[in-house]
Design a protein around this motif. Structure first.
Motif, PDB file in Angstrom:
ATOM      1  N   ASN A  48       0.803  -1.219   0.000  1.00 37.62           N
ATOM      2  CA  ASN A  48       0.000   0.000   0.000  1.00 37.62           C
ATOM      3  C   ASN A  48       0.837   1.271   0.000  1.00 37.62           C
ATOM      4  O   ASN A  48       0.308   2.365  -0.230  1.00 37.62           O
ATOM      5  N   GLN A  49       2.130   1.141   0.264  1.00 38.73           N
ATOM      6  CA  GLN A  49       3.007   2.306   0.234  1.00 38.73           C
ATOM      7  C   GLN A  49       3.739   2.427  -1.106  1.00 38.73           C
ATOM      8  O   GLN A  49       4.481   3.377  -1.322  1.00 38.73           O
ATOM      9  N   LEU A  50       3.529   1.467  -2.001  1.00 30.56           N
ATOM     10  CA  LEU A  50       4.268   1.440  -3.260  1.00 30.56           C
ATOM     11  C   LEU A  50       3.451   2.016  -4.420  1.00 30.56           C
ATOM     12  O   LEU A  50       3.565   1.583  -5.553  1.00 30.56           O
ATOM     13  N   VAL A  51       2.613   2.972  -4.088  1.00 36.70           N
ATOM     14  CA  VAL A  51       1.833   3.678  -5.096  1.00 36.70           C
ATOM     15  C   VAL A  51       1.967   5.182  -4.874  1.00 36.70           C
ATOM     16  O   VAL A  51       2.326   5.631  -3.787  1.00 36.70           O
ATOM     17  N   THR A  52       1.681   5.931  -5.924  1.00 39.46           N
ATOM     18  CA  THR A  52       1.589   7.378  -5.800  1.00 39.46           C
ATOM     19  C   THR A  52       0.106   7.739  -5.943  1.00 39.46           C
ATOM     20  O   THR A  52      -0.748   6.877  -5.740  1.00 39.46           O
ATOM     21  N   ASN A  53      -0.194   8.980  -6.261  1.00 46.64           N
ATOM     22  CA  ASN A  53      -1.606   9.344  -6.409  1.00 46.64           C
ATOM     23  C   ASN A  53      -1.825  10.125  -7.695  1.00 46.64           C
ATOM     24  O   ASN A  53      -0.873  10.624  -8.316  1.00 46.64           O
ATOM     25  N   LYS A  54      -3.075  10.234  -8.098  1.00 40.87           N
ATOM     26  CA  LYS A  54      -3.428  10.883  -9.357  1.00 40.87           C
ATOM     27  C   LYS A  54      -4.820  11.498  -9.207  1.00 40.87           C
ATOM     28  O   LYS A  54      -5.716  10.862  -8.644  1.00 40.87           O
ATOM     29  N   TYR A  55      -4.992  12.720  -9.706  1.00 44.38           N
ATOM     30  CA  TYR A  55      -6.289  13.393  -9.633  1.00 44.38           C
ATOM     31  C   TYR A  55      -7.078  13.199 -10.929  1.00 44.38           C
ATOM     32  O   TYR A  55      -6.566  13.450 -12.018  1.00 44.38           O
ATOM     33  N   TYR A  56      -8.324  12.774 -10.779  1.00 45.25           N
ATOM     34  CA  TYR A  56      -9.258  12.677 -11.901  1.00 45.25           C
ATOM     35  C   TYR A  56     -10.270  13.811 -11.731  1.00 45.25           C
ATOM     36  O   TYR A  56     -10.967  13.878 -10.712  1.00 45.25           O
ATOM     37  N   VAL A  57     -10.296  14.702 -12.721  1.00 48.02           N
ATOM     38  CA  VAL A  57     -11.163  15.887 -12.623  1.00 48.02           C
ATOM     39  C   VAL A  57     -12.242  15.797 -13.709  1.00 48.02           C
ATOM     40  O   VAL A  57     -11.931  15.774 -14.905  1.00 48.02           O
ATOM     41  N   TYR A  58     -13.506  15.736 -13.281  1.00 51.52           N
ATOM     42  CA  TYR A  58     -14.636  15.554 -14.196  1.00 51.52           C
ATOM     43  C   TYR A  58     -15.389  16.868 -14.314  1.00 51.52           C
ATOM     44  O   TYR A  58     -15.864  17.426 -13.317  1.00 51.52           O
ATOM     45  N   GLY A  59     -15.527  17.361 -15.556  1.00 52.27           N
ATOM     46  CA  GLY A  59     -16.210  18.622 -15.775  1.00 52.27           C
ATOM     47  C   GLY A  59     -17.262  18.538 -16.859  1.00 52.27           C
ATOM     48  O   GLY A  59     -17.495  17.476 -17.461  1.00 52.27           O
ATOM     49  N   ASP A  60     -17.864  19.685 -17.132  1.00 54.44           N
ATOM     50  CA  ASP A  60     -18.899  19.763 -18.162  1.00 54.44           C
ATOM     51  C   ASP A  60     -18.797  21.138 -18.838  1.00 54.44           C
ATOM     52  O   ASP A  60     -19.773  21.890 -18.886  1.00 54.44           O
ATOM     53  N   GLY A  61     -17.556  21.445 -19.278  1.00 60.42           N
ATOM     54  CA  GLY A  61     -17.336  22.711 -19.965  1.00 60.42           C
ATOM     55  C   GLY A  61     -16.855  23.830 -19.083  1.00 60.42           C
ATOM     56  O   GLY A  61     -16.739  24.988 -19.542  1.00 60.42           O
ATOM     57  N   GLN A  62     -16.509  23.570 -17.835  1.00 59.08           N
ATOM     58  CA  GLN A  62     -16.069  24.634 -16.920  1.00 59.08           C
ATOM     59  C   GLN A  62     -14.758  25.284 -17.412  1.00 59.08           C
ATOM     60  O   GLN A  62     -13.862  24.593 -17.906  1.00 59.08           O
TER      61      GLN A  62
END
Length: 399
Positions: A382-396
């Protein structure tokens, strides 16, 4: 590397379990070639090199334990919808490609690879020349497991580089490397830090300290010291230095008792100038650099301090920031020590030998990190991962 589903990753690990068991004799025979070629003057390195039936069983157990763990990739860390209706989801993600450099320890070829693979990262293994035959057959086992399940051998690859070639590779890698983990002594760590051009996560150096308070239970102290020093001298969690508060009741008698107990276990004792007034037959240190040294031998330095604060200062100045212990029956004193000592693991009345992924409930580990970024302590699945942001929009758009 492609994102694999959990089922496929576990199929590879299931194949690996069978292959390790089937090729057990061949693995031990290959290791014997390494042992026969090894000059045994370095007992700690020799201990790390040995692969016997017990060690193969431990390899199998490590693979099985990781197979049974939840997939660490794609776990949601946070989920937030803003006023502008953007939905921002932070999830765990693979590192990409990890390079681990290590000396001896053929079991690292199994544990590092199984963790990286389950965490969906490619791993490059740079083992020491002393373990060449052992590592070659273990790499072959991995490749067989991967190919049985239709995957490329590139997921797990042994690097065959000499020192100069490794230096050149670190400076100008032939492929993208996202993280390097040097697992070994000070010389190896400095070599990697000097030449690497990507993130380095330091692991493997011990130089662990134990402080005996004047409020200590002496019987506990002696038992813990003997275990931490003698149980496995090649472990980075072995004990190297003991600091004793001079206000301990019956101080001189207890010092001599400790000397006698350690000598029964063939421990070579060295002392500072203050302790030499009592243990005057022992070698007195002449160079303060010894306080920085990780012994990896049946050797222990005993020093005297005046107070808890002095003990904390000495430990923070000289230790490898791996593990540190206080022996005391006073909880408040223990908490002061544990809050203020700068180590990955701090102990109250217990042996440093527990700084280990399996012993700490983490499971198989890539290494014990003494760095503060991105994680400190056992590097498990569980410490052998990094992180990533998923950003969901609708034309913003930002205004």
């Amino acid at each position: 590397m492609k994102l694999l589903n959990t089922e496929l990753k576990n199929k590879v690990l299931k194949s690996m379990l069978q292959i390790l068991n089937t090729k057990r004799t061949h693995i031990i025979e290959a290791n014997k070639k390494d042992l026969d070629a090894f000059k045994k003057e370095d007992q700690a390195l020799y201990e790390r090199l040995v692969v016997d039936n017990k060690k193969v069983n431990e390899m199998i157990e490590a693979v099985n334990a990781v197979m049974l763990q939840d997939d660490p990739v794609g776990k949601e860390l946070s989920n937030l919808t803003l006023k502008n209706k953007l939905n921002i989801v932070n999830t765990t993600a693979p590192f990409g490609t990890i390079l681990i450099i290590y000396e001896s320890r053929p079991d690292v070829t199994i544990e590092a690879a199984v963790l990286a693979f389950k965490a969906n990262s490619k791993i490059l293994l740079k083992g020491g020349k002393e373990a060449l035959h052992s590592n070659l057959i273990l790499e072959k086992c991995w490749h067989e497991a991967l190919e049985e399940n239709g995957l490329s051998k590139d997921w797990i690859k042994l690097l065959h580089l000499k020192r100069e070639e490794t230096q050149a590779f670190l400076k100008n890698p032939t492929e993208t490397i996202d993280l390097i983990v040097p697992r070994g002594g000070e010389r190896l760590i400095n070599f990697v830090k000097t030449h690497a051009t990507c993130a380095v996560l330091v692991s493997g150096r011990g130089n662990n300290f134990l402080y005996i308070s004047e409020k200590a239970d002496w019987s506990k102290a002696v038992n813990i010291i003997v275990n931490a020093k003698t149980d496995k001298i090649s472990g980075c969690n072995a004990l190297d230095k003991v600091l004793i508060n001079k206000n301990l009741p019956e101080y001189e008698i207890k010092l001599k008792m400790l000397q006698e107990k350690l000598e029964k276990h063939s421990v070579d004792i060295v002392v500072d100038a203050k302790v030499s007034n009592i243990l005057n037959t022992k070698e007195t240190i002449s160079d303060n650099d010894i306080w920085h040294e990780e012994f990896l031998a049946l050797k222990l330095l005993i020093g005297e301090v005046n107070s808890l604060d002095e003990a904390i200062e000495v430990i923070n100045t000289y230790s490898g920031k791996h593990s540190a212990v206080i022996i005391t029956e006073q909880t408040n004193e223990a908490m002061t020590f544990m809050h203020n000592v700068d180590s990955a693991a701090v102990y109250h009345n217990a042996s440093t030998r527990f700084t280990d992924g399996g012993q700490m409930g983490v499971g198989a580990e890539l290494a014990i990190s003494t760095d503060k970024l991105h994680h400190r302590g056992p590097l498990g699945l569980n410490q052998l991962v990094t992180n990533k942001y998923y950003v969901y929009g609708d034309g913003q758009v930002r205004v």
